[in-house]
Design a protein around this motif. Structure first.
Motif, PDB file in Angstrom:
ATOM      1  N   ARG B  90      46.311  77.843  14.927  1.00  0.00           N
ATOM      2  CA  ARG B  90      46.261  76.411  14.576  1.00  0.00           C
ATOM      3  C   ARG B  90      45.794  75.623  15.795  1.00  0.00           C
ATOM      4  O   ARG B  90      46.566  75.324  16.680  1.00  0.00           O
ATOM      5  CB  ARG B  90      47.660  75.908  14.168  1.00  0.00           C
ATOM      6  N   GLU B  91      44.518  75.304  15.790  1.00  0.00           N
ATOM      7  CA  GLU B  91      43.936  74.574  16.921  1.00  0.00           C
ATOM      8  C   GLU B  91      44.710  73.279  17.181  1.00  0.00           C
ATOM      9  O   GLU B  91      44.912  72.887  18.334  1.00  0.00           O
ATOM     10  CB  GLU B  91      42.463  74.261  16.609  1.00  0.00           C
ATOM     11  N   ALA B  92      45.147  72.628  16.110  1.00  0.00           N
ATOM     12  CA  ALA B  92      45.850  71.347  16.263  1.00  0.00           C
ATOM     13  C   ALA B  92      47.116  71.515  17.098  1.00  0.00           C
ATOM     14  O   ALA B  92      47.516  70.593  17.821  1.00  0.00           O
ATOM     15  CB  ALA B  92      46.199  70.775  14.889  1.00  0.00           C
ATOM     16  N   SER B  93      47.738  72.679  17.020  1.00  0.00           N
ATOM     17  CA  SER B  93      48.984  72.872  17.769  1.00  0.00           C
ATOM     18  C   SER B  93      48.711  72.949  19.276  1.00  0.00           C
ATOM     19  O   SER B  93      49.576  72.650  20.085  1.00  0.00           O
ATOM     20  CB  SER B  93      49.711  74.137  17.293  1.00  0.00           C
ATOM     21  N   LEU B  94      47.496  73.351  19.648  1.00  0.00           N
ATOM     22  CA  LEU B  94      47.138  73.368  21.076  1.00  0.00           C
ATOM     23  C   LEU B  94      46.982  71.924  21.579  1.00  0.00           C
ATOM     24  O   LEU B  94      47.476  71.567  22.650  1.00  0.00           O
ATOM     25  CB  LEU B  94      45.833  74.155  21.289  1.00  0.00           C
ATOM     26  N   ARG B  95      46.329  71.124  20.759  1.00  0.00           N
ATOM     27  CA  ARG B  95      46.195  69.701  21.139  1.00  0.00           C
ATOM     28  C   ARG B  95      47.580  69.074  21.242  1.00  0.00           C
ATOM     29  O   ARG B  95      47.859  68.298  22.153  1.00  0.00           O
ATOM     30  CB  ARG B  95      45.345  68.961  20.105  1.00  0.00           C
ATOM     31  N   ALA B  96      48.461  69.431  20.297  1.00  0.00           N
ATOM     32  CA  ALA B  96      49.826  68.879  20.317  1.00  0.00           C
ATOM     33  C   ALA B  96      50.535  69.288  21.608  1.00  0.00           C
ATOM     34  O   ALA B  96      51.195  68.456  22.249  1.00  0.00           O
ATOM     35  CB  ALA B  96      50.606  69.367  19.101  1.00  0.00           C
ATOM     36  N   ALA B  97      50.394  70.557  22.003  1.00  0.00           N
ATOM     37  CA  ALA B  97      51.075  71.038  23.208  1.00  0.00           C
ATOM     38  C   ALA B  97      50.588  70.278  24.439  1.00  0.00           C
ATOM     39  O   ALA B  97      51.391  69.873  25.297  1.00  0.00           O
ATOM     40  CB  ALA B  97      50.837  72.530  23.383  1.00  0.00           C
ATOM     41  N   LEU B  98      49.278  70.050  24.502  1.00  0.00           N
ATOM     42  CA  LEU B  98      48.751  69.328  25.665  1.00  0.00           C
ATOM     43  C   LEU B  98      49.201  67.865  25.639  1.00  0.00           C
ATOM     44  O   LEU B  98      49.488  67.271  26.682  1.00  0.00           O
ATOM     45  CB  LEU B  98      47.222  69.435  25.694  1.00  0.00           C
ATOM     46  N   GLY B  99      49.296  67.312  24.436  1.00  0.00           N
ATOM     47  CA  GLY B  99      49.800  65.939  24.293  1.00  0.00           C
ATOM     48  C   GLY B  99      51.252  65.846  24.732  1.00  0.00           C
ATOM     49  O   GLY B  99      51.651  64.884  25.422  1.00  0.00           O
ATOM     50  N   LEU B 100      52.051  66.837  24.356  1.00  0.00           N
ATOM     51  CA  LEU B 100      53.466  66.853  24.755  1.00  0.00           C
ATOM     52  C   LEU B 100      53.600  66.931  26.272  1.00  0.00           C
ATOM     53  O   LEU B 100      54.488  66.325  26.865  1.00  0.00           O
ATOM     54  CB  LEU B 100      54.169  68.056  24.105  1.00  0.00           C
ATOM     55  N   LEU B 101      52.693  67.701  26.888  1.00  0.00           N
ATOM     56  CA  LEU B 101      52.734  67.821  28.352  1.00  0.00           C
ATOM     57  C   LEU B 101      52.521  66.444  28.996  1.00  0.00           C
ATOM     58  O   LEU B 101      53.228  66.064  29.927  1.00  0.00           O
ATOM     59  CB  LEU B 101      51.669  68.827  28.817  1.00  0.00           C
ATOM     60  N   MET B 102      51.529  65.719  28.464  1.00  0.00           N
ATOM     61  CA  MET B 102      51.250  64.376  29.002  1.00  0.00           C
ATOM     62  C   MET B 102      52.511  63.502  28.907  1.00  0.00           C
ATOM     63  O   MET B 102      52.871  62.808  29.855  1.00  0.00           O
ATOM     64  CB  MET B 102      50.141  63.674  28.196  1.00  0.00           C
ATOM     65  N   GLN B 103      53.151  63.538  27.728  1.00  0.00           N
ATOM     66  CA  GLN B 103      54.331  62.691  27.531  1.00  0.00           C
ATOM     67  C   GLN B 103      55.489  63.138  28.425  1.00  0.00           C
ATOM     68  O   GLN B 103      56.188  62.316  29.012  1.00  0.00           O
ATOM     69  CB  GLN B 103      54.778  62.741  26.075  1.00  0.00           C
ATOM     70  N   ALA B 104      55.654  64.452  28.547  1.00  0.00           N
ATOM     71  CA  ALA B 104      56.778  64.958  29.340  1.00  0.00           C
ATOM     72  C   ALA B 104      56.605  64.603  30.810  1.00  0.00           C
ATOM     73  O   ALA B 104      57.586  64.352  31.521  1.00  0.00           O
ATOM     74  CB  ALA B 104      56.889  66.470  29.167  1.00  0.00           C
ATOM     75  N   ARG B 105      55.347  64.563  31.248  1.00  0.00           N
ATOM     76  CA  ARG B 105      55.105  64.243  32.664  1.00  0.00           C
ATOM     77  C   ARG B 105      55.509  62.816  32.998  1.00  0.00           C
ATOM     78  O   ARG B 105      55.695  62.479  34.168  1.00  0.00           O
ATOM     79  CB  ARG B 105      53.637  64.488  33.008  1.00  0.00           C
ATOM     80  N   GLU B 106      55.598  61.981  31.961  1.00  0.00           N
ATOM     81  CA  GLU B 106      56.049  60.612  32.215  1.00  0.00           C
ATOM     82  C   GLU B 106      57.569  60.539  32.333  1.00  0.00           C
ATOM     83  O   GLU B 106      58.113  59.581  32.871  1.00  0.00           O
ATOM     84  CB  GLU B 106      55.568  59.694  31.090  1.00  0.00           C
ATOM     85  N   LEU B 107      58.240  61.549  31.817  1.00  0.00           N
ATOM     86  CA  LEU B 107      59.706  61.542  31.831  1.00  0.00           C
ATOM     87  C   LEU B 107      60.279  62.364  32.974  1.00  0.00           C
ATOM     88  O   LEU B 107      61.388  62.121  33.427  1.00  0.00           O
ATOM     89  CB  LEU B 107      60.242  62.107  30.507  1.00  0.00           C
ATOM     90  N   LEU B 108      59.535  63.390  33.385  1.00  0.00           N
ATOM     91  CA  LEU B 108      60.064  64.323  34.383  1.00  0.00           C
ATOM     92  C   LEU B 108      59.212  64.276  35.638  1.00  0.00           C
ATOM     93  O   LEU B 108      57.987  64.205  35.546  1.00  0.00           O
ATOM     94  CB  LEU B 108      60.045  65.757  33.837  1.00  0.00           C
ATOM     95  N   PRO B 109      59.848  64.348  36.808  1.00  0.00           N
ATOM     96  CA  PRO B 109      59.047  64.346  38.033  1.00  0.00           C
ATOM     97  C   PRO B 109      58.463  65.738  38.282  1.00  0.00           C
ATOM     98  O   PRO B 109      59.192  66.683  38.543  1.00  0.00           O
ATOM     99  CB  PRO B 109      60.072  63.973  39.117  1.00  0.00           C
ATOM    100  N   ASP B 110      57.154  65.857  38.110  1.00  0.00           N
ATOM    101  CA  ASP B 110      56.412  67.055  38.498  1.00  0.00           C
ATOM    102  C   ASP B 110      57.036  68.369  37.993  1.00  0.00           C
ATOM    103  O   ASP B 110      57.415  69.241  38.777  1.00  0.00           O
ATOM    104  CB  ASP B 110      56.314  67.100  40.034  1.00  0.00           C
ATOM    105  N   PRO B 111      57.157  68.540  36.688  1.00  0.00           N
ATOM    106  CA  PRO B 111      57.752  69.792  36.192  1.00  0.00           C
ATOM    107  C   PRO B 111      56.786  70.971  36.342  1.00  0.00           C
ATOM    108  O   PRO B 111      55.573  70.790  36.283  1.00  0.00           O
ATOM    109  CB  PRO B 111      57.971  69.486  34.702  1.00  0.00           C
TER     110      PRO B 111
END
Lengths: 507, 166
Positions: B90-111
């Motif tokens: 599911r190609e869309a799930s790869l885009r979702a994973a990268l999107g989640l990374l972007m969001q998580a980086r705003e919440l966590l310092p340098d994970p």
């Protein structure tokens, strides 16, 4: 806020407590359990040992501040139960309140599961529909091709019956009468033999055309045999000199180096290629010459036929190889089949056909045919041999891997072997080969998975995927994973050798 | 001696195989029955790093979503590492994973992060092209994994462990 009456307060307290079965664990600042209160039995803490639960809770709050209220909903505990876990700071100490969430979790889980499964089913459905649409479109294209081929075949049969078979029947009939009724002198006997030889060949040609009509995909079988180049040239000369003399053309047919004994060709089909090219050249050359040369050069049999004829303009080049193209070349007569047969036969023999032509000055057709089979396979070009290609064979069947090793060794390619996808990845990481030959059906991860990982890790060498599965879908999957070539078993050795040569040239 | 532990969160769209990857890594088991995760399950495994040091990975398997909402935000607090999971089919799930990374980086310092593209055993149905992963690999460690066969799973968690080395 107005307080509820005491009776209601008491009722609420009882009802909510009964539902949530609260368990309170009180800790000091160093995670030492100070006290456990509440429904210990319902929470699986029948008295004494809370260590497992404490360890799990400690993991749960790893990295989280203990001096702030926290609420972690639906935490799965080690015994599979679910609880809402609340952290309540209390001075230096803190409490963890666990509220039972089993029923709520079950309901939420069922709803969520239905929702997610519906989405996944939707994805699968649209994927299946797309696949069906693709299959439908392929079938429609195939049907259109088949209809076209069928129309072509019918036209071909009609042409054959009128233009070839009828006069041939007549020729054979009168030849028979002449041979039976005359007692010919030596010269006449030679003439009769020549007539019979040529009529026979014309008949063979007609039969070949019938076969052409029968098989749109050129499935007529090849019949490899040793080739007598000198005899072929002599026959062609005897066949075409009279025709050239009649038109006042100079005809030169010569033989160069003969192919080695182990290089075999289909002599009948080669003869038909030569006859058609020479007929074509003589037909479209009003004056001047026709020259043909047959020779073994650069590991292939070459046939060049050059003429000083009308030539073929750029616009007509694609058309002349199509059947019934009478209009493509001006000034001649015929069924317009000759060059299409040449093309079909050359392709069937895995050869190459090239054309150089200048309108008004003449044309040269160049045919190059690799040997069909051998005690020797087609050898790699010398420069590739010097470079010393290396290949990794990925196949779990030792017999197949052994066979590939022998074949590649014949082609001057050094080999290593791996039996699984993981072993293949490790082998490539250790030393990158020029080529990877990989079987799709490996134990564990498939060959396609190995190919995918090699490509996603930047492997730039050639990859040849081998499989017993001859479906288009399997071929597409292998190429999508990153293979350059897809070969089906049993292997066609000549094709295998060519693919190895081409794959080895990948940069 | 105090045990060194790091919290890592599994992030990815639903149905990509987060729970299966944890089951494979922690218990070496696999079930092909899809069971949606609601809430969070915390597991842990002791890991030995390349230099011999020990590290405990405390793995939060949280409900799959394509965006980080309020509940997930509270789950992410305190995490040092992220295991992003996509489904190769599911190609869309790869885009979702990268999107989640972007969001998580705003919440966590340098994970510390690794990307697992799962379901390698279904390679014939993959929509994600090898070139796509080759490109992502330039900025993020990428592992093709199969929770079913176990391929790539150990290596992926080990790589994250190394990145979390104290």
């Amino acid at each position: 806020m107005n307080r509820f009456p005491a009776a209601v307060d008491s009722y609420l307290d009882q009802t909510l407590r009964a539902r949530a079965r609260p368990l309170l664990l009180s800790f000091d600042a160093d995670w030492n359990l100070v006290e456990v209160r509440g429904d210990t039995a319902a929470n699986g803490l029948a008295g004494e040992d809370a260590r497992g639960l404490v360890q799990q809770l400690q993991d749960l709050f790893l990295g989280l501040p203990l001096d702030q209220s926290q609420d972690l909903p639906f935490v799965e505990l080690s015994d599979g139960r679910h609880a809402h876990v609340h952290l309540i700071p209390d001075g230096e100490n803190f409490h963890l309140l666990l509220l039972d969430a089993r029923d709520e979790h079950r309901q939420t889980q069922v709803q969520q599961q239905m929702g997610n499964e519906a989405v996944l089913a939707g994805i699968e459905k649209s994927r299946t529909l797309a696949r069906l649409r693709q299959i439908k479109s392929e079938l429609e294209q195939q049907r259109a091709r088949l209809e076209e081929a069928n129309a072509l075949k019918n036209a071909l049969f009609a042409t054959l019956s009128h233009e070839f078979r009828t006069p041939l029947t007549s020729i054979f009939g009168y030849l028979h009468l002449l041979e039976r009724g005359l007692e010919p002198n030596a010269g006449q006997a030679q003439a009769l033999r020549a007539l019979r030889r040529n009529a026979s060949h014309l008949f063979a040609l007609a039969e070949n055309l019938l076969e052409y009509g029968r098989s749109e995909s050129g499935e007529s079988l090849l019949d490899p045999a040793q080739l007598d180049l000198a005899q072929l040239v002599a026959d062609l000369d005897a066949m075409f000199q009279p025709l050239a003399a009649e038109k006042g053309l100079a005809l030169l047919i010569e033989a160069g180096a003969a192919p080695p004994e182990q290089a075999w060709f289909d002599p009948v089909k080669l003869r038909q290629v030569a006859i058609n090219l020479l007929s074509n050249a003589l037909r479209y050359t009003p004056r001047g010459y026709v020259k043909a040369r047959l020779e073994w050069r650069d590991q292939a049999l070459r046939l060049d036929v050059a003429d000083s004829g009308l030539g073929i303009d750029q616009a007509s080049r694609a058309r002349i190889f199509r059947p019934f193209n009478r209009g493509a070349q001006h000034g001649g007569r015929g069924a317009g089949l000759g060059l299409s047969i040449v093309k079909r036969l050359v392709e069937r023999m895995d050869g190459r056909l090239e054309l150089d032509s200048t309108p008004g000055q003449g044309s040269t057709f160049r045919v190059s045919l690799p040997p069909l089979r051998a005690g020797g396979l087609p050898a790699l070009p010398e420069e590739a041999k010097r470079r010393g290609l290396s290949a990794l064979i990925v196949d779990d069947d030792p017999d197949v891997a052994g066979l590939l090793e022998v074949l590649l060794d014949d082609l001057g390619v050094s080999t290593r072997q791996a039996g699984t996808a993981a072993a293949a990845l490790a082998a490539v990481a250790e030393a990158e080969p020029d080529l990877v030959l990989v079987d799709v059906e490996l134990p564990g991860l498939s060959g396609n998975a190995a190919v995918y990982q090699l490509r996603s890790q930047g492997f730039k060498g050639g990859i040849v995927t081998l499989s017993a599965n001859a479906t288009e879908e399997a071929r597409r999957a292998a190429l999508a994973a990153g293979a350059d070539y897809y070969l089906t078993k049993p292997l066609d050795f000549a094709q295998f050798a060519r693919v190895i040569q081409q794959a080895g040239r990948r940069d | 001696m105090t045990e060194i532990a790091r919290k890592v969160c599994m992030l990815g769209d639903f149905g990509v195989g987060k729970t299966s990857l944890v089951a494979r890594y922690v218990r070496n088991t696999f079930s092909d029955k899809y069971l949606t995760t609601v809430g969070v399950k915390v597991d842990s495994r002791q890991l030995q790093l390349a230099d011999g040091a020990g590290l405990k990975l405390v793995i939060w398997d949280i409900a799959g979503k394509s965006v980080i909402d309020g509940a997930n935000q509270s789950y992410l607090r305190g995490a040092s590492g992220l295991i992003l999971v996509a489904d190769g089919t599911r190609e869309a799930s790869l885009r979702a994973a990268l999107g989640l990374l972007m969001q998580a980086r705003e919440l966590l310092p340098d994970p510390a992060c690794v990307l697992l593209v799962n379901k390698l055993d279904l390679i014939e149905r993959w929509e994600v092209a090898p070139a796509t992963l080759a490109e992502i690999r330039r900025s993020l460690p990428v592992f093709e994994t199969s929770a079913l066969s176990g391929d790539g799973v150990e290596a992926a968690f080990a790589a994250l462990g190394e990145a979390l080395r104290p």
